[in-house]
Design an enzyme around this catalytic site. Sequence first.
Site, PDB file in Angstrom:
ATOM      1  N   HIS A 279      50.945  49.008  54.167  1.00  0.00           N
ATOM      2  CA  HIS A 279      50.864  49.576  52.825  1.00  0.00           C
ATOM      3  C   HIS A 279      52.213  49.921  52.211  1.00  0.00           C
ATOM      4  CE1 HIS A 279      49.127  51.739  49.478  1.00  0.00           C
ATOM      5  NE2 HIS A 279      49.680  52.876  49.846  1.00  0.00           N
TER       6      HIS A 279
ATOM      7  N   HIS B 171      48.003  52.016  55.458  1.00  0.00           N
ATOM      8  CA  HIS B 171      46.997  52.830  54.773  1.00  0.00           C
ATOM      9  C   HIS B 171      45.716  52.790  55.594  1.00  0.00           C
ATOM     10  CE1 HIS B 171      44.347  54.539  51.787  1.00  0.00           C
ATOM     11  NE2 HIS B 171      45.402  54.837  51.059  1.00  0.00           N
TER      12      HIS B 171
ATOM     13  N   LYS C 113      58.920  38.595  39.023  1.00  0.00           N
ATOM     14  CA  LYS C 113      58.581  37.384  39.768  1.00  0.00           C
ATOM     15  C   LYS C 113      57.389  36.654  39.182  1.00  0.00           C
ATOM     16  CE  LYS C 113      58.544  37.769  44.282  1.00  0.00           C
ATOM     17  NZ  LYS C 113      58.341  38.345  45.646  1.00  0.00           N
TER      18      LYS C 113
ATOM     19  N   ARG D  17      48.722  60.023  56.977  1.00  0.00           N
ATOM     20  CA  ARG D  17      48.287  58.637  57.151  1.00  0.00           C
ATOM     21  C   ARG D  17      48.609  58.065  58.528  1.00  0.00           C
ATOM     22  NH1 ARG D  17      49.871  56.255  51.120  1.00  0.00           N
ATOM     23  NH2 ARG D  17      48.144  57.275  50.035  1.00  0.00           N
TER      24      ARG D  17
ATOM     25  N   ARG E 259      55.586  58.715  54.862  1.00  0.00           N
ATOM     26  CA  ARG E 259      55.519  59.126  53.457  1.00  0.00           C
ATOM     27  C   ARG E 259      54.303  60.007  53.196  1.00  0.00           C
ATOM     28  NH1 ARG E 259      52.836  57.175  48.875  1.00  0.00           N
ATOM     29  NH2 ARG E 259      52.029  55.359  49.983  1.00  0.00           N
TER      30      ARG E 259
ATOM     31  N   GLN F 218      46.027  53.719  43.010  1.00  0.00           N
ATOM     32  CA  GLN F 218      44.797  54.344  42.516  1.00  0.00           C
ATOM     33  C   GLN F 218      44.923  55.863  42.434  1.00  0.00           C
ATOM     34  OE1 GLN F 218      41.815  53.118  45.293  1.00  0.00           O
ATOM     35  NE2 GLN F 218      42.104  50.940  44.890  1.00  0.00           N
TER      36      GLN F 218
ATOM     37  N   SER G 245      55.264  58.345  46.402  1.00  0.00           N
ATOM     38  CA  SER G 245      55.960  57.089  46.098  1.00  0.00           C
ATOM     39  C   SER G 245      56.170  56.909  44.598  1.00  0.00           C
ATOM     40  CB  SER G 245      55.190  55.896  46.672  1.00  0.00           C
ATOM     41  OG  SER G 245      53.837  55.943  46.263  1.00  0.00           O
TER      42      SER G 245
ATOM     43  N   GLU H 175      45.024  65.036  48.493  1.00  0.00           N
ATOM     44  CA  GLU H 175      45.144  63.888  49.380  1.00  0.00           C
ATOM     45  C   GLU H 175      45.683  64.343  50.730  1.00  0.00           C
ATOM     46  OE1 GLU H 175      45.789  60.252  46.171  1.00  0.00           O
ATOM     47  OE2 GLU H 175      47.482  60.873  47.407  1.00  0.00           O
TER      48      GLU H 175
END
Length: 549
Positions: free
Chosen positions: A348, A241, A40, A287, A383, A52, A388, A118
């Site tokens: 997110h 997020h 795009k 999350r 998730r 990140q 991802s 995480e």
Amino acid sequence: MIDATHLPTAETVIVGGGLAGLSLALRLADADVAVTVLAKTALTEGSSRYAQGGIAAAIGTDDSIAQHVADTLHTGAGLCNPQAVQQVVERGPDCIRWLIDAGVHFTRAGQDCALTLEGGHSRRRIIHAGDATGRAVMETLEHRARTHTHIRLLEYHIAVDLISAHRLGQSGTNRILGLYVLDVRHNRVMTLPTRSVALATGGCAKAWLYTSNPDTSTGDGIAMAWRAGCPVTNLEFIQFHPTCLYHPGAKSLLLSETMRGEGGRLVLPDGKAFMQHYSPMADLAPRDITARAIDQEMKRAGLDCVYLDVRHLSARFVRERFPSLYKRCLSLGVDMTLQPLPVVPAAHYTCGGIIAGLDGSTALDGLYAIGECAATGLHGANRLASNSLLECLVMAATAQQHIRRYLDGAPDRCTALSAWDESRVSDPDEMVVVAHNWDELRRFMWDYVGIVRSTRRLQRAAHRIRLLQEEVCEFYAHFKVSPDLLELRNLLLAADLTVQCAQQRQESRGLHYTLDFPCPGDVARNTLLTPDAHPLNPPIPRHLQAQAT
């Protein structure tokens, strides 16, 4: 020389230049398949570049495939497809090796890749390149794609709609025949014949006022697939997020979850931690729990934000572990080694999407969906962090195998396709309508379809969406298309499907929390939307039915 109305036929067209799209393009091109990639804007300017944290993979000596699978299933709140989870997690280490062989330089700890932690993970399994993993990966793949002889890159080209056999009135099996594509630089719509299409267009987080995503996340693939007759599932599960920087100069600066993985704490303005009241995992809770906790604390105390505090960590460690974030925050006048970072949740990730098989196939022959726009059942109701990018890599690897088999049996020549007809439309006279509708959509989606929902809020959102869709439909019918109009049209449809899914789910589960049904139901079921019954719309194929149950 490209004709004014038609582009040369491509064996495969990939819509999207993020990690899923470029991985698939390179794997097909290495197998001598001619590929056209539509982007795009500039190539790789999608969400993948801004990731990140890193990529989750069970490659640590104290880790296992079984443990990674267990963490994914637990986070998915009963709605993961176990086959999808097993496939993605098992093939993860091979895909990491593929990236390393391609030239990606991950952060090292001695002879091995460094691994971090995480939220939701029980082991350190996040492989990363400093605090800019997405950029490191995408720059490597972009260089390979730009120099590959079997890849044609069309930047600043937006897919308008898919062209299928049934859309042209042909009988027999419905299959993909091509696309209409807007050349943004020359402001013209062209026809692109192809034997197969892969949608790798990302999610629809731009439907919310506050988002960590770039402007490209407008649900294009989901909307195009729906209009072509493909069913969707679980779009109510939008991941917010927990930690985006709350600062007037930061449009959508996400503060990586690895900051909490390395010891960062969420605190109130008085410095008191609060996550221990919401989960035994405290600051490393999944999350959905963390975002709702922040939302509740902000509403309880009337706060504009909460804070992410890393001041108790070594200043040298913070600067070396998070160099990009440290410099970006410093440029905004915030030194994270000396002061806590103000944070708020932001839309997110889209966990649901186009129903796709474990090979990326959809209900339309020759149409594939991979990455965030697809729903394979990997993520379920929520998730797991850093799964991802892993999904993008694995699904690209499996989809390319099916695409090659499909091309072996598909007709060699594409059906002649008519040019885009603009004979009865004119240049738009009031683009302010598009701008105002875009702004209104994002505001009421944030208010009514956000972290905490209710039956009445969803009804209000559905009513507003219908009104805006009527206006945009009329605008689309009478005026020449533009990037903003196409994106608003797609985003409104994606928002509509999201609200419909949310209204179906009369329980709270994973990322969907409603005040009217605050507890999970006894049985975990997927929501399913199928385009209105029509003889041209394909049924859900047998191999995809497991995704819809």
